[in-house]
Design an enzyme around this catalytic site. Structure first.
Site, short mmCIF file in Angstrom:
data_model
loop_
_atom_site.label_atom_id
_atom_site.label_comp_id
_atom_site.label_asym_id
_atom_site.label_seq_id
_atom_site.Cartn_x
_atom_site.Cartn_y
_atom_site.Cartn_z
N GLY A 227 -30.04 -35.23 4.75
CA GLY A 227 -30.90 -34.05 4.80
C GLY A 227 -30.70 -33.17 3.57
CG PHE A 228 -28.64 -34.12 0.98
CD1 PHE A 228 -27.28 -34.31 1.16
CD2 PHE A 228 -29.46 -35.23 0.90
CE1 PHE A 228 -26.74 -35.58 1.26
CE2 PHE A 228 -28.93 -36.51 0.99
CZ PHE A 228 -27.57 -36.68 1.17
CB ILE A 610 -9.14 -32.00 7.91
CG1 ILE A 610 -9.19 -31.12 6.65
CG2 ILE A 610 -9.98 -33.27 7.73
CD1 ILE A 610 -10.56 -30.55 6.31
N PRO A 613 -10.06 -36.85 9.14
CG PRO A 613 -7.75 -36.80 8.72
CD PRO A 613 -8.76 -36.88 9.83
CB THR A 615 -16.10 -38.45 8.92
OG1 THR A 615 -15.25 -37.71 9.79
CG2 THR A 615 -16.52 -39.75 9.59
N GLY A 685 -19.39 -29.51 4.45
CA GLY A 685 -20.59 -30.21 3.99
C GLY A 685 -21.00 -29.88 2.56
CD GLU A 686 -24.15 -26.19 2.33
OE1 GLU A 686 -23.58 -25.62 3.29
OE2 GLU A 686 -25.26 -25.88 1.92
MO1 MOS Z 1 -27.71 -27.14 3.86
S1 MOS Z 1 -28.58 -26.74 2.05
O1 MOS Z 1 -27.17 -25.67 4.45
O2 MOS Z 1 -28.77 -27.96 4.76
#
Ligand code: MOS
Length: 719
Positions: A227-228, A610, A613, A615, A685-686
């Site tokens: 998705g990102f 965590i 670890p 994933t 994630g980011e």
């Molecule tokens: Mo992300 S850019 O918070 O889907």
């Protein structure tokens, strides 16, 4: 733990939005505009309507009815086909529905559209001199020490100063799974499979634009192929498909073509930042000024306040950030992995490196010097920060001491070799989430909520936490994500899934155990009736007896017990939450061709607990890989005359492939952030992408002596 959904994905058993084939399925194909600005005068659909298999053809002159979005957060979205305006090249201007995908596509090619076209605003660079204040948010933020009247006064007091301008191009998400929607109606009840980062977001927006109540909409999407940010919310094909299915009384599926994914859904706007730094001779920052400009589509209000990271990353008594936008006639702009911070950090991390050079200081020492236990913008203490340890561990394990302070002096045959580093970071938060845990008589536990797993490992996190809480093997937990009929958990965005959903999974697991204990002690047929019992290792224990919960449920002829629990949003207001870490990389630049190759990477991560670890490592590595793409490859070009994205194919919009990526080292410190939650996880994630492009640029400078301030750093810039 291995990814719990891995076997399903590699065997094809995982069913994605485009994989559904309900009976009597018809296929939708979007018609898109071939001008960037103007209006549609007419559409000749006669030939198309007569083409084989065509069932319906919706256009602005024959639309399905969609209502405007009323809620403020959705108001900037425009339902498709409700007028003849064209605001960007590749805008959805029609939907052809036919018996097969090919028939729909071929019929779409027969439609002749006449436009009244205007010259689009297509160049971000040309627009920079007339950049305007943003449509929302504060245009200027100044944080000044007592007695200081302006940031320029503070800068002038610096012994060493630096000013430089950095820019980043249009980027786009290119998730592997193209956006797709399959919709069907049973009486007035809509069932919809659609690729999304949040099923509740889709319910919310469909409620508005279809004009039906939420209870009538069931959104299902357990698997997402990336998705990102680009599957946050909802794009034109989804309400069109739902409305067409209603109008035709048949299921309809619309899958975007790869080229349509570049225009029908959003992208990351281009940016420019002019950074000024002032420092004392020992490297202490006395002033940080960052004037940021972001592209913005004429179609919506989203822009990136790219300079914002300068308010929070390094300590300085004087800070200034500004935000401006250049409006362009391009597709909708939207969030993309670490919006504002991944591209924003390229400027700040490059500028720090340039300042270190001027100071004659090691860039790592300069960052150490300006590490701060408080958030500089508002002086709130960070809840849990171990950045110095990240720097130290990373420098040791990577061999930072081998870096030559003189650029262009380390070679290996035809290759110039350089080392670079940057700080990695991303914010953290804990919102409200509800989760249900159901204990079944077959000994399995079902954990459910409206969360999404974009490939992040969120479902594995659910399984791990539930199994830990129950004391059973992970293989006996079945996570059910992406279903709007389950309790409202966090959508996947802002790195907030594990930090928000994790505590709710723990609470719901505890509540399910309590419900099981109650059943064991109160059920008439229970061997534990009236006794003191505990629930541990998946068993009810008491009175010298123990029994797995599944066996007890079977014995009592109760199919399942379940409990739903809600974890509230974090009440903490006197601390700030953010993860920190350090990127170290080696880049080789070919002396003759200028070809840059990232050859080594290490990232040390302080992101709280965590949970899993394996994933987690993939998440960090994925962010770094995307950052390497941002540094060296990604560049979506707007044709100035047409406003069209000129390289909207995966052959021309370059992202890293395996051969571009070295082995990536990831180390976790694993300090629980107990102020955020008992679980102590901040989300990852980011994190990996932030700082990555800066680290690459800094390594390239160290290798070659060339400072490239404009991404991507392609070989032509290095010749
Ligand atoms: Mo992300 S850019 O918070 O889907």
């Amino acid at each position: 733990m291995d990814r719990e959904d891995g076997p399903l994905k590699v065997t094809g058993a995982a069913v994605y939005a485009a994989d559904h084939h309900p009976d009597r399925l018809a296929y939708g194909y979007l018609l898109t505009s071939t001008i960037a600005r103007g209006s549609i005068l007419g559409m000749d659909t006669g030939q198309a309507a007569k083409a084989p298999g065509v069932l319906a053809l919706y256009t602005p002159f024959n639309p399905v009815k969609l209502y405007p979005y009323a809620k403020e957060e959705n108001a900037e979205l425009t339902p498709p086909l409700q007028n003849t305006d064209v605001r960007y090249y590749g805008q959805a201007i029609g939907l052809v529905v036919a018996e097969t995908f090919e028939q729909a596509r071929d019929a779409a090619a027969l439609v002749i559209t006449r436009y009244s076209a205007q010259q689009p605003r297509a160049s971000f660079t040309d627009g920079l001199p007339s950049a305007a204040p943003p449509p929302s948010g504060t245009p200027v933020v100044d944080v000044l020490a007592p007695g200081v009247t302006s940031i320029d006064q503070a800068l002038a007091a610096g012994d060493v100063t630096l000013t430089a301008t950095y820019s980043t191009p249009v980027e786009t998400h290119v998730a592997m799974e193209p956006h797709a929607t399959t919709a069907f109606w049973t009486a007035d009840q809509l069932t919809i499979y659609t690729a999304t980062q949040g099923v509740r977001l889709v319910v919310d927006r469909l409620t508005e634009t279809l004009g039906i109540e939420a209870a009538k909409i069931h959104v299902i999407n357990p698997y997402v192929g990336g998705g990102f940010g680009n599957k946050w919310g909802m794009w034109a094909h989804t309400p069109l498909t739902a409305a067409a299915a209603r109008a035709l009384g048949r299921p309809v599926k619309t899958v975007l073509t790869r080229e349509q994914v570049f225009s029908v859904v959003g992208h990351r706007p281009p940016s420019s930042q002019t950074v000024s730094l002032g420092a004392a001779p020992d490297g202490t920052l006395v002033a940080v000024k960052n004037d940021g400009v972001s592209g913005k589509s004429a179609s919506n209000n989203f822009y990136e306040p790219v300079a914002n990271l300068s308010l929070v990353l390094y300590g300085s008594a004087n800070l200034h950030v500004s935000r401006k936008v250049v409006t362009l006639d391009v597709p909708v702009t939207t969030i993309m992995r670490a919006p504002q911070e991944s591209n924003g950090s390229f400027a700040l991390e490059s500028a720090l490196d340039e300042l270190a050079d001027k100071l004659g200081m090691d860039p790592l020492d300069l960052r150490r010097k300006n590490d701060t236990p408080i958030r500089p913008s508002d002086k709130l203490p960070w809840s849990s920060k171990h950045l110095q340890e990240c720097y130290t561990m990373g420098a040791e394990r990577f061999g930072w001491s081998r870096r030559s302070s003189k650029p262009g002096t380390v070679t290996d045959g035809d290759w110039l070799v350089g080392l670079g580093m940057a700080t990695a970071t991303y914010g953290a938060s804990r919102g409200q989430a509800s989760i249900k845990v159901r204990l079944r008589d077959d000994g399995r536990a079902i954990v459910s909520g409206t969360a999404a797993d974009l490939g992040t490992g969120q479902s594995t996190v659910f399984a791990v936490l539930t199994a830990d809480g129950l004391g059973i093997p992970v293989g006996r937990v079945v996570p059910q994500l992406g279903d709007s009929a389950t309790p409202p958990a966090a959508n996947a965005g802002g790195s907030g899934s594990t930090s928000t959903n994790g505590p709710a999974v723990q609470l719901a697991t505890d509540a399910a155990k309590a419900a099981m204990v109650t059943l064991a002690t109160e059920h008439d047929k229970s061997p534990f009736k009236g006794q003191e019992v505990t629930f541990s290792n998946g068993e009810i224990r008491g009175g010298g007896r123990e029994m797995p919960f599944g066996d007890l449920l079977t014995l009592l002829d109760v199919p399942a017990v379940e409990a739903t629990a809600t974890s509230p949003r974090s009440p903490v207001r006197d601390h700030a939450f953010r993860s920190f870490g350090a990127h170290f990389c080696e880049v080789r630049v070919n002396r003759w061709t200028g070809e840059p190759r990232v050859s080594r990477w290490l990232c040390v991560v302080d992101a709280g607990t965590i949970v899993n670890p394996k994933t987690a490592r993939s998440q960090i590595a994925g962010g770094i890989i995307m950052g390497i793409g941002q540094a060296l490859l990604e560049d979506l070009r707007i044709e100035p005359e047409t406003g069209r994205f000129g390289n909207a194919t995966m052959a021309d919009y370059l992202v890293p492939i395996n051969a571009d990526i070295p082995d990536i080292g990831v180390e976790f410190l694993d300090y629980p952030d107990t102020l955020l939650s008992d679980l102590g996880a901040r989300g990852i994630g980011e994190f990996g992408i932030v700082g990555a492009a800066g680290a690459v640029a800094n390594a390239i400078y160290n290798a070659t002596g060339k400072r490239i301030r404009d991404l991507p750093i392609t070989l032509d810039k290095l010749l």
